[in-house]
Write an enzyme that holds these catalytic residues in place. Structure first.
Site, mmCIF file in Angstrom:
data_model
loop_
_atom_site.group_PDB
_atom_site.id
_atom_site.type_symbol
_atom_site.label_atom_id
_atom_site.label_comp_id
_atom_site.label_asym_id
_atom_site.label_seq_id
_atom_site.Cartn_x
_atom_site.Cartn_y
_atom_site.Cartn_z
ATOM 1 N N GLU A 174 0.872 -1.105 -0.028
ATOM 2 C CA GLU A 174 -0.048 -0.050 0.167
ATOM 3 C C GLU A 174 0.750 1.123 0.276
ATOM 4 O O GLU A 174 0.568 2.093 0.638
ATOM 5 C CB GLU A 174 -0.851 -0.121 1.172
ATOM 6 N N GLU A 293 -5.473 -8.374 -0.001
ATOM 7 C CA GLU A 293 -6.359 -8.163 1.273
ATOM 8 C C GLU A 293 -7.747 -7.928 0.879
ATOM 9 O O GLU A 293 -8.114 -6.795 0.017
ATOM 10 C CB GLU A 293 -5.727 -6.850 1.948
HETATM 11 O O1 AHR Z 1 -5.424 -5.485 7.284
HETATM 12 C C1 AHR Z 1 -5.230 -4.289 8.104
HETATM 13 C C2 AHR Z 1 -4.477 -3.308 7.373
HETATM 14 O O2 AHR Z 1 -5.217 -2.830 6.326
HETATM 15 C C3 AHR Z 1 -3.257 -3.671 6.614
HETATM 16 O O3 AHR Z 1 -2.109 -3.614 7.493
HETATM 17 C C4 AHR Z 1 -3.139 -2.580 5.475
HETATM 18 O O4 AHR Z 1 -2.235 -3.295 4.411
HETATM 19 C C5 AHR Z 1 -4.605 -2.428 5.125
HETATM 20 O O5 AHR Z 1 -4.865 -1.124 4.950
#
Ligand code: AHR
Length: 501
Positions: A174, A293
């Site tokens: 990110e 994610e």
């Molecule tokens: O999963 C929680 C957080 O969400 C992670 O650390 C990040 O990559 C995302 O913003």
């Protein structure tokens, strides 16, 4: 009033084989995912390595195939060297991502030992926030080179004789996000990702590399970030990442139930962006998507990293999931399968405690949250080829995504046994749906389970861990090649069909 819908299951309508890496999860050094989640020396059920065997068993039952580690935002300020070697020599550090104290008792080698016991493939993320090419290369040498060099011998001196041979590496996390340590512009990140990828492929040209895409589809640079990053890295990376979290913000349950429509749109947008770059570069390669994610996350309940007090493995974003959340998770898995020709990796974030299917209490029990169930059933039964399924159905009006199909479905077909499994969601909260399924000749239903409840806000707790479990569906009838069943409002269902004896 019941609505009606129909769909056809035909083994010749193939999309792609089911990729086992779609059933990935994520272990980040965040809150209690690692400490008192997967790792708790001193717990009555901990093994000799300090791993909670109850969590290991649940991880295997969940059907997780791959786990991304160690972050997440955490990785962008992480020094992997702090987590290897004798535990008593490891330093305590400040984790700036989550304003937490990191004692480093759990690091790379512990994670690899845990992954082997869980039977999952490791997916490692590199720190391209505060660090660069040199440190990435050092980590890969430590992890993957057999021996005879300073870092591979260091690993061996730490008691790990054989290389870990990690095949899948994320080039940071990110980095488009201003909250990220070492946040970069697309141009800066594209350059660094390209340099890192070039060096890693020189080390081993068969490593699979994931370039960071946008943190979410609401980022102002969504789409343009991916295009600029891929222009710099196209020939050297294999995947571009996507991240998405959903919640019923301002109580809009209809839009929430339609989250799969948004995920589907994101996937198509980024696949198109990647193909556009490929066309411009006259490349024959196709970049795949790593949805590394995804989940339901009640972000409205989290007041931001800056609001946190410094603490050691605090309780962070431990969302209690209800029945509707489980239906949405089921629908997101359906979306990933529907896009199996393009999505090559996916990780539900996260595995334990932090927005997780598995919850634990320190020194106490572990249990399955509601969202555990659609994941476990999908991971267990989605096998063979994904079939194209296009229901004819009414729509649901949503404030966020407009008119969306009420029925969202996918199916898989195992050629060897002839079995077909249907995964289907009724996104309509008000009406049940009478679904008519046309089958290939000779198939009959062998199992029908659903997630639905008179109380959609019901949750599982330590005191009542099985309040919400999949229950046998009712009213499934077979008439020749037609199966009919009723899908309750806001429900997720799985129906398995097998050749009749
Ligand atoms: O999963 C929680 C957080 O969400 C992670 O650390 C990040 O990559 C995302 O913003």
């Amino acid at each position: 009033m019941a609505t009606s819908a129909r769909l056809t299951l035909d083994p010749s309508f193939r999309i792609a084989p089911v990729e086992p890496r779609l059933f990935g999860s994520f272990v980040e050094h965040m809150g209690r995912c690692v400490y008192t989640g997967v790792f708790e020396p001193g717990h009555p059920l901990a093994d000799a390595d300090g791993f909670r065997t109850d969590v290991l068993e649940l991880t295997r039952e969940l059907g997780v195939t791959l786990v991304r580690y160690p972050g997440g935002n955490f990785v962008s300020n992480y020094r992997w060297e702090d987590g290897v070697g004798p535990v008593e020599d490891r330093p305590a550090r400040l984790d700036l991502a989550w304003r937490s104290l990191e004692g480093n008792a759990f690091g790379l080698n512990e994670f690899m030992a845990w992954a082997a016991k869980a039977g999952v493939e490791p997916m490692m993320a590199l720190n391209l926030g505060t660090r660069g090419v040199a440190e990435a290369l050092e980590l890969v040498e430590y992890a993957n080179y057999p021996g005879g060099t300073r870092l591979s011998d260091l690993r061996r001196s730490h008691g790990v004789d054989k290389p870990h041979d990690v095949r899948l590496w994320c080039l940071g996390n990110e980095l488009d996000g201003p909250w990220q340590m070492g946040h970069k512009t697309a141009r800066e990140y594209g350059r660094l990702a390209a340099e890192t990828a070039r060096a890693l492929k020189r080390f081993d040209r068969d490593l699979s590399l994931v370039a960071c895409g946008s943190s979410n589809s609401g980022m102002p640079t969504f789409g343009s970030w991916e295009a600029e990053v891929l222009e710099a890295t196209y020939e050297m990376v294999d995947y571009i990442s996507l991240h998405a979290y959903y919640d019923p913000s301002d109580g809009d349950a209809d839009s929430f139930l339609a989250s799969g429509a948004d995920m589907d749109h994101m996937i198509r947008s980024i696949a198109a962006t990647a193909d556009h770059v490929g066309a411009k570069l006259r490349s024959r390669r196709q970049i795949k998507l790593s949805f590394d994610e995804w989940n339901v996350w009640y972000q409205s309940r989290f007041h931001g990293e800056s609001s946190l007090e410094w603490a050691e493995h605090p309780r962070l974003i431990e969302d209690d999931y209800d029945v509707t959340d489980a239906v949405v998770v089921g629908s997101l898995l359906i979306t990933l399968l529907r896009n199996a020709d393009r999505v090559g990796v996916a990780c539900q974030a996260q595995l334990a405690n932090v927005i997780a299917p598995i919850r634990t209490e320190p020194g106490g029990p572990a249990w399955r949250q509601t969202v555990f169930h659609p994941f476990a059933l999908t991971a267990r039964h989605a096998r063979g080829e994904v079939l194209r399924v296009e229901p004819e159905c009414p729509t649901v009006s949503t404030a966020r995504y407009g008119e969306t199909p009420a029925i969202w479905a996918t199916a898989t077909h195992r050629e060897a046994t002839g079995e077909i499994t249907l995964f289907v969601v009724n996104r309509d909260r008000r009406n049940p749906c009478a679904l008519d399924v046309t089958l290939p000749a000779g198939l009959a239903p062998v199992e029908h389970l659903e997630l639905a409840d008179e109380d959609p806000s019901a949750t599982n707790t330590a005191a009542d861990p099985d309040r919400v479990v999949p229950r046998p569906g009712t009213g499934l009838r077979l008439d020749g090649r037609r199966a009919t069943l009723t899908l309750p409002p806001a429900s997720w269902s799985i129906v398995r069909f097998a050749p009749q004896e």
